[in-house]
Design a protein around this motif. Structure first.
Motif, PDB file in Angstrom:
ATOM      1  N   ARG A  70       0.854  -1.178   0.000  1.00  0.00           N
ATOM      2  CA  ARG A  70       0.000   0.000   0.000  1.00  0.00           C
ATOM      3  C   ARG A  70       0.898   1.239   0.000  1.00  0.00           C
ATOM      4  N   ALA A 146      -9.219  -2.833 -11.513  1.00  0.00           N
ATOM      5  CA  ALA A 146      -8.499  -1.678 -10.978  1.00  0.00           C
ATOM      6  C   ALA A 146      -7.865  -0.862 -12.102  1.00  0.00           C
ATOM      7  N   THR A 165      -4.441   1.449  -8.881  1.00  0.00           N
ATOM      8  CA  THR A 165      -5.422   2.132  -8.036  1.00  0.00           C
ATOM      9  C   THR A 165      -6.687   1.284  -8.044  1.00  0.00           C
ATOM     10  N   ALA A 166      -6.949   0.645  -6.930  1.00  0.00           N
ATOM     11  CA  ALA A 166      -8.093  -0.269  -6.837  1.00  0.00           C
ATOM     12  C   ALA A 166      -9.396   0.501  -6.656  1.00  0.00           C
ATOM     13  N   GLN A 168     -12.345   1.230  -4.481  1.00  0.00           N
ATOM     14  CA  GLN A 168     -12.470   1.091  -3.031  1.00  0.00           C
ATOM     15  C   GLN A 168     -13.635   0.176  -2.666  1.00  0.00           C
ATOM     16  N   THR A 172     -10.484  -3.683  -0.131  1.00  0.00           N
ATOM     17  CA  THR A 172      -9.311  -2.806  -0.260  1.00  0.00           C
ATOM     18  C   THR A 172      -9.121  -1.927   0.964  1.00  0.00           C
ATOM     19  N   THR A 176      -6.294   2.534  -1.459  1.00  0.00           N
ATOM     20  CA  THR A 176      -6.490   1.920  -2.774  1.00  0.00           C
ATOM     21  C   THR A 176      -5.278   2.074  -3.682  1.00  0.00           C
TER      22      THR A 176
END
Length: 236
Positions: A70, A146, A165-166, A168, A172, A176
């Motif tokens: 992260r 993502a 960038t996932a 949310q 997650t 993100t």
């Protein structure tokens, strides 16, 4: 074909997996003079790391690096590096060479090139990669749909790392923005171990072994290939 190892108790799982990791890493050091262990964060593998840290391995010959991270400070409670330093880089492994992903860059995209250069120095193929799987079918930080996922999964992308960038979700959490190994990088491993627990995730795993879009369940990128041995270690 995934080899599946099921255990009735988590303690039995960790006893078996610690022994397996010791054998694999010891053999690599004996054969090649070095080994690379790629590790994931999360609470599930912490007992594995703590037990491994007490192993009588030749840690001076073993490099440890993250599978994903992260984009938070290394002291943050969500930091995978912080977890690894607490659980693995202790006892006999306290002086092991560790390669983290987080840089001083403001964003994962801005930090990716520096992290890529770090990882390019690791010996390949990687000896052993330990990954998990989420209830959404993600592994490492390869999250379904993502931003950056298509590039990270592409066979044409030979980079080791990718910024993600996932979307949310409960899975997650708020963090993100991630850096992750690409599918190509994970498949540069001599062996991949997938470690998770619980009946719900086992059902997801079984579904992921069936044909379907990679973007829906990115772990399919590891399961539906014949180049690298993959083993599942599971307990309720």
């Amino acid at each position: 074909m995934v080899r599946e190892f099921f255990f009735e108790q988590r303690s039995h799982l960790f006893t078996a997996l610690v022994a397996e990791c010791q054998d694999v890493l010891s053999e690599a050091v004996s054969k090649h003079g070095q080994a690379t262990l790629l590790v994931s964060g999360g609470t599930t593998p912490a007992p594995l790391y703590e037990a491994l840290s007490k192993s009588d391995l030749n840690w001076k010959k073993i490099k440890v690096a993250l599978v994903d991270e992260r984009w938070v400070d290394n002291q943050h409670s969500a930091s995978n590096e912080a977890l690894i330093r607490r659980s693995l880089l202790i006892n006999n492994a306290k002086n092991v060479e560790f390669i983290g992903m987080k840089t001083l860059a403001d964003t994962a995209k801005q930090g990716q090139a520096e992290t890529e250069a770090r990882y390019a120095k690791l010996p390949q193929p990687f000896t052993l990669s330990i990954v998990g799987m989420g209830p959404d079918g993600h592994t490492a930080s390869l999250f379904p749909h993502a931003e950056g996922l298509a590039d990270a999964l592409s066979e044409d992308n030979q980079n080791l790392t990718a910024a993600i960038t996932a979307i949310q979700s409960e899975v997650t959490g708020p963090n993100t923005e991630r850096l992750t190994l690409t599918r190509s990088a994970l498949l540069k491993s001599e062996r991949i171990v997938i470690l998770f627990t619980g009946e719900d995730k086992l059902a997801v795993f079984n579904s992921a072994q069936k044909p379907g879009p990679l973007e829906d369940m990115p772990i399919r990128g590891l399961l539906n290939q014949e180049d690298v041995p993959v083993e599942l270690y599971w307990a309720p």
